[in-house]
Design a protein around this motif. Sequence first.
Motif, mmCIF file in Angstrom:
data_model
loop_
_atom_site.group_PDB
_atom_site.id
_atom_site.type_symbol
_atom_site.label_atom_id
_atom_site.label_comp_id
_atom_site.label_asym_id
_atom_site.label_seq_id
_atom_site.Cartn_x
_atom_site.Cartn_y
_atom_site.Cartn_z
ATOM 1 N N HIS A 5 0.827 -1.211 0.000
ATOM 2 C CA HIS A 5 0.000 0.000 0.000
ATOM 3 C C HIS A 5 0.862 1.262 0.000
ATOM 4 O O HIS A 5 1.838 1.366 0.734
ATOM 5 N N GLY A 6 0.492 2.209 -0.838
ATOM 6 C CA GLY A 6 1.177 3.495 -0.903
ATOM 7 C C GLY A 6 0.168 4.620 -0.938
ATOM 8 O O GLY A 6 -0.961 4.449 -1.392
ATOM 9 N N GLU A 7 0.573 5.772 -0.435
ATOM 10 C CA GLU A 7 -0.279 6.964 -0.454
ATOM 11 C C GLU A 7 0.433 8.036 -1.252
ATOM 12 O O GLU A 7 1.631 8.270 -1.062
ATOM 13 N N GLU A 8 -0.297 8.688 -2.116
ATOM 14 C CA GLU A 8 0.261 9.782 -2.894
ATOM 15 C C GLU A 8 0.014 11.078 -2.128
ATOM 16 O O GLU A 8 -1.117 11.390 -1.777
ATOM 17 N N ILE A 9 1.090 11.809 -1.842
ATOM 18 C CA ILE A 9 0.965 13.065 -1.118
ATOM 19 C C ILE A 9 1.631 14.184 -1.914
ATOM 20 O O ILE A 9 2.510 13.936 -2.739
ATOM 21 N N THR A 10 1.195 15.396 -1.656
ATOM 22 C CA THR A 10 1.807 16.565 -2.271
ATOM 23 C C THR A 10 2.752 17.179 -1.252
ATOM 24 O O THR A 10 2.349 17.476 -0.125
ATOM 25 N N VAL A 11 4.000 17.351 -1.648
ATOM 26 C CA VAL A 11 5.016 17.928 -0.778
ATOM 27 C C VAL A 11 5.228 19.376 -1.193
ATOM 28 O O VAL A 11 5.423 19.667 -2.379
ATOM 29 N N GLU A 12 5.168 20.255 -0.215
ATOM 30 C CA GLU A 12 5.357 21.675 -0.496
ATOM 31 C C GLU A 12 6.709 21.915 -1.164
ATOM 32 O O GLU A 12 7.733 21.400 -0.720
ATOM 33 N N GLY A 13 6.705 22.641 -2.246
ATOM 34 C CA GLY A 13 7.929 22.943 -2.968
ATOM 35 C C GLY A 13 8.274 21.942 -4.060
ATOM 36 O O GLY A 13 9.211 22.151 -4.814
ATOM 37 N N GLU A 14 7.549 20.834 -4.120
ATOM 38 C CA GLU A 14 7.798 19.818 -5.148
ATOM 39 C C GLU A 14 6.756 19.938 -6.247
ATOM 40 O O GLU A 14 5.581 20.186 -5.982
ATOM 41 N N ALA A 15 7.178 19.749 -7.477
ATOM 42 C CA ALA A 15 6.265 19.865 -8.616
ATOM 43 C C ALA A 15 5.358 18.649 -8.745
ATOM 44 O O ALA A 15 4.195 18.771 -9.121
ATOM 45 N N GLU A 16 5.874 17.485 -8.444
ATOM 46 C CA GLU A 16 5.127 16.235 -8.613
ATOM 47 C C GLU A 16 4.771 15.641 -7.250
ATOM 48 O O GLU A 16 5.526 15.765 -6.292
ATOM 49 N N LEU A 22 3.350 3.510 2.759
ATOM 50 C CA LEU A 22 2.797 3.400 4.097
ATOM 51 C C LEU A 22 2.723 1.952 4.568
ATOM 52 O O LEU A 22 2.965 1.664 5.738
ATOM 53 N N GLY A 23 2.407 1.036 3.674
ATOM 54 C CA GLY A 23 2.334 -0.374 4.047
ATOM 55 C C GLY A 23 3.668 -0.911 4.528
ATOM 56 O O GLY A 23 3.738 -1.688 5.484
ATOM 57 N N VAL A 24 4.746 -0.486 3.895
ATOM 58 C CA VAL A 24 6.094 -0.901 4.302
ATOM 59 C C VAL A 24 6.397 -0.348 5.688
ATOM 60 O O VAL A 24 6.914 -1.057 6.555
ATOM 61 N N TRP A 25 6.047 0.932 5.920
ATOM 62 C CA TRP A 25 6.312 1.551 7.222
ATOM 63 C C TRP A 25 5.569 0.822 8.339
ATOM 64 O O TRP A 25 6.142 0.511 9.380
ATOM 65 N N VAL A 26 4.287 0.515 8.102
ATOM 66 C CA VAL A 26 3.492 -0.182 9.115
ATOM 67 C C VAL A 26 4.089 -1.561 9.391
ATOM 68 O O VAL A 26 4.271 -1.952 10.546
ATOM 69 N N SER A 27 4.410 -2.289 8.348
ATOM 70 C CA SER A 27 4.972 -3.626 8.501
ATOM 71 C C SER A 27 6.297 -3.598 9.260
ATOM 72 O O SER A 27 6.521 -4.387 10.182
ATOM 73 N N ASP A 28 7.178 -2.680 8.875
ATOM 74 C CA ASP A 28 8.483 -2.572 9.536
ATOM 75 C C ASP A 28 8.337 -2.164 11.000
ATOM 76 O O ASP A 28 9.024 -2.682 11.875
ATOM 77 N N THR A 29 7.424 -1.225 11.274
ATOM 78 C CA THR A 29 7.216 -0.766 12.647
ATOM 79 C C THR A 29 6.690 -1.905 13.516
ATOM 80 O O THR A 29 7.138 -2.099 14.643
#
Length: 52
Positions: A5-16, A22-29
């Motif tokens: 699972h992944g989430e698409e987010i907009t980062v301030e200052g980034e064009a794309e 997120l799935g990797v982070w949850v699993s690793d945690t």
Amino acid sequence: MPRAHGEEITVEGEAEPVIVKLGVWVSDTKSRRDKLTAGQLASLAKLGVDWA
């Protein structure tokens, strides 16, 4: 949540938008929870995560 699972987010200052794996982070945690400090566990608890 599936590990892929992944989430698409907009980062301030980034064009794309950026994909956050997120799935990797949850699993690793979850798999490393025995190595988390009390402060890290408290922070996760504030987010509603209780794996301890």
